[in-house]
Structures are given as C-alpha cells and as structure tokens.
Design a protein around this motif. Structure first.
Motif, mmCIF file in Angstrom:
data_model
loop_
_atom_site.group_PDB
_atom_site.id
_atom_site.type_symbol
_atom_site.label_atom_id
_atom_site.label_comp_id
_atom_site.label_asym_id
_atom_site.label_seq_id
_atom_site.Cartn_x
_atom_site.Cartn_y
_atom_site.Cartn_z
ATOM 1 N N LEU A 21 0.822 -1.213 0.000
ATOM 2 C CA LEU A 21 0.000 0.000 0.000
ATOM 3 C C LEU A 21 0.856 1.262 0.000
ATOM 4 C CD1 LEU A 21 -2.937 1.191 0.411
ATOM 5 C CD2 LEU A 21 -2.443 1.119 2.849
ATOM 6 N N THR A 22 1.988 1.221 0.666
ATOM 7 C CA THR A 22 2.839 2.411 0.788
ATOM 8 C C THR A 22 4.058 2.363 -0.138
ATOM 9 O OG1 THR A 22 3.967 1.429 2.697
ATOM 10 C CG2 THR A 22 2.096 2.895 3.149
ATOM 11 N N ASP A 23 4.066 1.426 -1.079
ATOM 12 C CA ASP A 23 5.132 1.359 -2.092
ATOM 13 C C ASP A 23 4.663 2.189 -3.287
ATOM 14 O OD1 ASP A 23 7.084 0.824 -3.934
ATOM 15 O OD2 ASP A 23 6.595 -1.302 -4.142
ATOM 16 N N PHE A 24 5.010 3.473 -3.270
ATOM 17 C CA PHE A 24 4.480 4.390 -4.277
ATOM 18 C C PHE A 24 4.969 4.075 -5.683
ATOM 19 C CE2 PHE A 24 3.860 6.471 -0.242
ATOM 20 C CZ PHE A 24 2.544 6.891 -0.359
ATOM 21 N N TRP A 30 -1.911 -1.518 -8.805
ATOM 22 C CA TRP A 30 -3.142 -1.882 -8.093
ATOM 23 C C TRP A 30 -4.158 -0.756 -7.980
ATOM 24 C CZ3 TRP A 30 -4.599 0.648 -3.657
ATOM 25 C CH2 TRP A 30 -3.604 1.391 -3.002
ATOM 26 N N ASN A 31 -3.730 0.496 -7.962
ATOM 27 C CA ASN A 31 -4.671 1.599 -7.751
ATOM 28 C C ASN A 31 -5.342 1.972 -9.073
ATOM 29 O OD1 ASN A 31 -5.800 4.244 -7.404
ATOM 30 N ND2 ASN A 31 -4.613 4.428 -5.522
ATOM 31 N N ALA A 32 -6.643 1.699 -9.171
ATOM 32 C CA ALA A 32 -7.382 1.834 -10.430
ATOM 33 C C ALA A 32 -7.529 3.269 -10.927
ATOM 34 C CB ALA A 32 -8.765 1.196 -10.282
ATOM 35 N N THR A 33 -7.372 4.259 -10.063
ATOM 36 C CA THR A 33 -7.524 5.654 -10.498
ATOM 37 C C THR A 33 -6.178 6.349 -10.724
ATOM 38 O OG1 THR A 33 -7.655 6.451 -8.212
ATOM 39 C CG2 THR A 33 -9.745 5.935 -9.324
ATOM 40 N N HIS A 34 -5.095 5.712 -10.341
ATOM 41 C CA HIS A 34 -3.754 6.317 -10.407
ATOM 42 C C HIS A 34 -3.197 6.290 -11.827
ATOM 43 C CE1 HIS A 34 0.366 7.238 -9.191
ATOM 44 N NE2 HIS A 34 0.757 6.239 -9.965
ATOM 45 N N GLY A 41 6.341 9.852 -5.176
ATOM 46 C CA GLY A 41 5.550 9.795 -3.938
ATOM 47 C C GLY A 41 6.186 10.679 -2.876
ATOM 48 N N PRO A 42 5.613 10.706 -1.672
ATOM 49 C CA PRO A 42 6.183 11.535 -0.613
ATOM 50 C C PRO A 42 7.598 11.077 -0.284
ATOM 51 C CG PRO A 42 4.480 10.083 0.267
ATOM 52 C CD PRO A 42 4.462 9.930 -1.217
ATOM 53 N N GLU A 43 8.502 12.034 -0.042
ATOM 54 C CA GLU A 43 9.892 11.684 0.284
ATOM 55 C C GLU A 43 9.961 10.910 1.588
ATOM 56 O OE1 GLU A 43 12.802 14.796 -0.003
ATOM 57 O OE2 GLU A 43 11.882 15.574 -1.850
ATOM 58 N N THR A 44 9.238 11.360 2.581
ATOM 59 C CA THR A 44 9.161 10.664 3.864
ATOM 60 C C THR A 44 7.689 10.467 4.182
ATOM 61 O OG1 THR A 44 11.141 11.850 4.581
ATOM 62 C CG2 THR A 44 9.886 10.729 6.280
ATOM 63 N N LEU A 45 7.311 9.236 4.477
ATOM 64 C CA LEU A 45 5.910 8.957 4.770
ATOM 65 C C LEU A 45 5.643 9.274 6.239
ATOM 66 C CD1 LEU A 45 3.322 8.037 3.490
ATOM 67 C CD2 LEU A 45 3.895 5.694 4.091
ATOM 68 N N GLU A 46 5.038 10.450 6.464
ATOM 69 C CA GLU A 46 4.722 10.902 7.815
ATOM 70 C C GLU A 46 3.584 11.909 7.729
ATOM 71 O OE1 GLU A 46 8.432 12.622 9.039
ATOM 72 O OE2 GLU A 46 8.149 14.418 7.836
ATOM 73 N N ALA A 47 2.900 12.129 8.842
ATOM 74 C CA ALA A 47 1.828 13.120 8.873
ATOM 75 C C ALA A 47 2.402 14.467 8.456
ATOM 76 C CB ALA A 47 1.214 13.199 10.263
ATOM 77 N N GLY A 48 1.689 15.164 7.572
ATOM 78 C CA GLY A 48 2.130 16.455 7.079
ATOM 79 C C GLY A 48 2.878 16.376 5.754
ATOM 80 N N GLU A 53 -0.483 13.753 -7.248
ATOM 81 C CA GLU A 53 -0.828 12.536 -7.980
ATOM 82 C C GLU A 53 -1.701 12.890 -9.169
ATOM 83 O OE1 GLU A 53 -2.829 8.141 -7.231
ATOM 84 O OE2 GLU A 53 -3.235 9.733 -5.796
ATOM 85 N N ASN A 54 -1.386 12.329 -10.317
ATOM 86 C CA ASN A 54 -2.267 12.419 -11.476
ATOM 87 C C ASN A 54 -3.179 11.209 -11.436
ATOM 88 O OD1 ASN A 54 -1.226 14.812 -12.575
ATOM 89 N ND2 ASN A 54 0.450 13.701 -13.522
ATOM 90 N N MET A 55 -4.475 11.463 -11.611
ATOM 91 C CA MET A 55 -5.479 10.414 -11.508
ATOM 92 C C MET A 55 -6.435 10.500 -12.687
ATOM 93 S SD MET A 55 -6.400 11.105 -7.513
ATOM 94 C CE MET A 55 -7.277 9.574 -7.263
#
Length: 142
Positions: A21-24, A30-34, A41-48, A53-55
């Motif tokens: 899920l977090t392997d950008f 797997w993501n049908a709209t991506h 993806g985010p450089e560091t996966l953290e809040a903030g 993303e293009n969808m």
C-alpha cells in the motif's frame, strides 16, 4: 458531498499489505484511479508530508495535491487533497489484522460545488475503482 467505501479480506498479513500500500513506485499496479506521481511519492511517509498525484476518474484526468493527515503503520493511512475545480478529496485506508489475513477498508469522500452536479455518477465510478483496487492489491500480496 459524495462518500464511497469498499472493503475486502486479503489473504496476507497486515505488514505485507501495508508494504504494498505504501510502495508508491508500484501504485499503478493496483490503484485503479492512479496514472502517475509527477514528482514521485512523498519523500518521507509521515503526517504532514505532501505529494501530487495524477489520476483518472470517470474518464477525466485530474491532478490532486495530497497531504498525509494520519499515519499509523500497518493500521491507518489517511490523506486529504485538493483537486481541480475546488474539489476536496479524502482517502482513508484502514487495515485490520485477521489471523493470517487482513481486512482492508477504503473510505473516500469528495466535496465541492462540482461534486454535487455529478455525485451519483461519481459515487458509482469511485466505488467501482475502490473495489477494483482492492482486488488488484490482494492479487499482488496474497
């Protein structure tokens, strides 16, 4: 506002589902709209953390600028973003371990003036995309 959700049991432990899920780099598998991450993806996966993303939803391309709202490894990944025409988008992935399997739930919401014009179609399209995404995610990790 349009709210959508989908849930599936994936025959893999939560850690393995979370890693996918977090392997950008593999989102498109797997993501049908991506369609792409223009700057990755985010450089560091953290809040903030933020990322773009293009969808494609209902056949229309859209760029969404996301912010990670909540992050609890192997449990919760919640993002909120701003799309075209003032549409605000939210996605929340919740993982619940269930023995050797994991129940994955995705809750999405769309708000903004443009949403009310096409809420029914948007709900149908987004719900179908969420279900397809969960099926593909399960295929990758199961």
């Amino acid at each position: 506002m349009a709210e959508v959700s989908a849930e599936a049991r994936i025959e893999a432990p939560a850690g393995k589902v979370w890693a996918q899920l977090t392997d950008f780099a593999s989102y498109g598998q797997w993501n049908a709209t991506h369609t792409s991450f223009p700057q990755g993806g985010p450089e560091t996966l953290e809040a903030g953390a933020t990322f773009a993303e293009n969808m494609k939803l209902m056949g229309f391309p859209a760029e969404v600028n996301w912010t990670v709202e909540e992050l609890e490894p192997e449990r919760v990944f919640a993002i909120k973003g701003k799309g075209p025409m003032g549409v605000l988008v939210g996605n929340r992935y919740t993982l619940t371990p269930d023995g050797d399997a994991t129940t994955v739930r995705i809750d999405g919401e769309f708000t903004g003036a443009a949403v009310s014009l096409m809420a029914g179609k948007l709900k149908d399209s987004a719900t179908a995309a969420l279900n397809e995404s969960l099926r593909k995610l399960g295929g990758l990790v199961g």
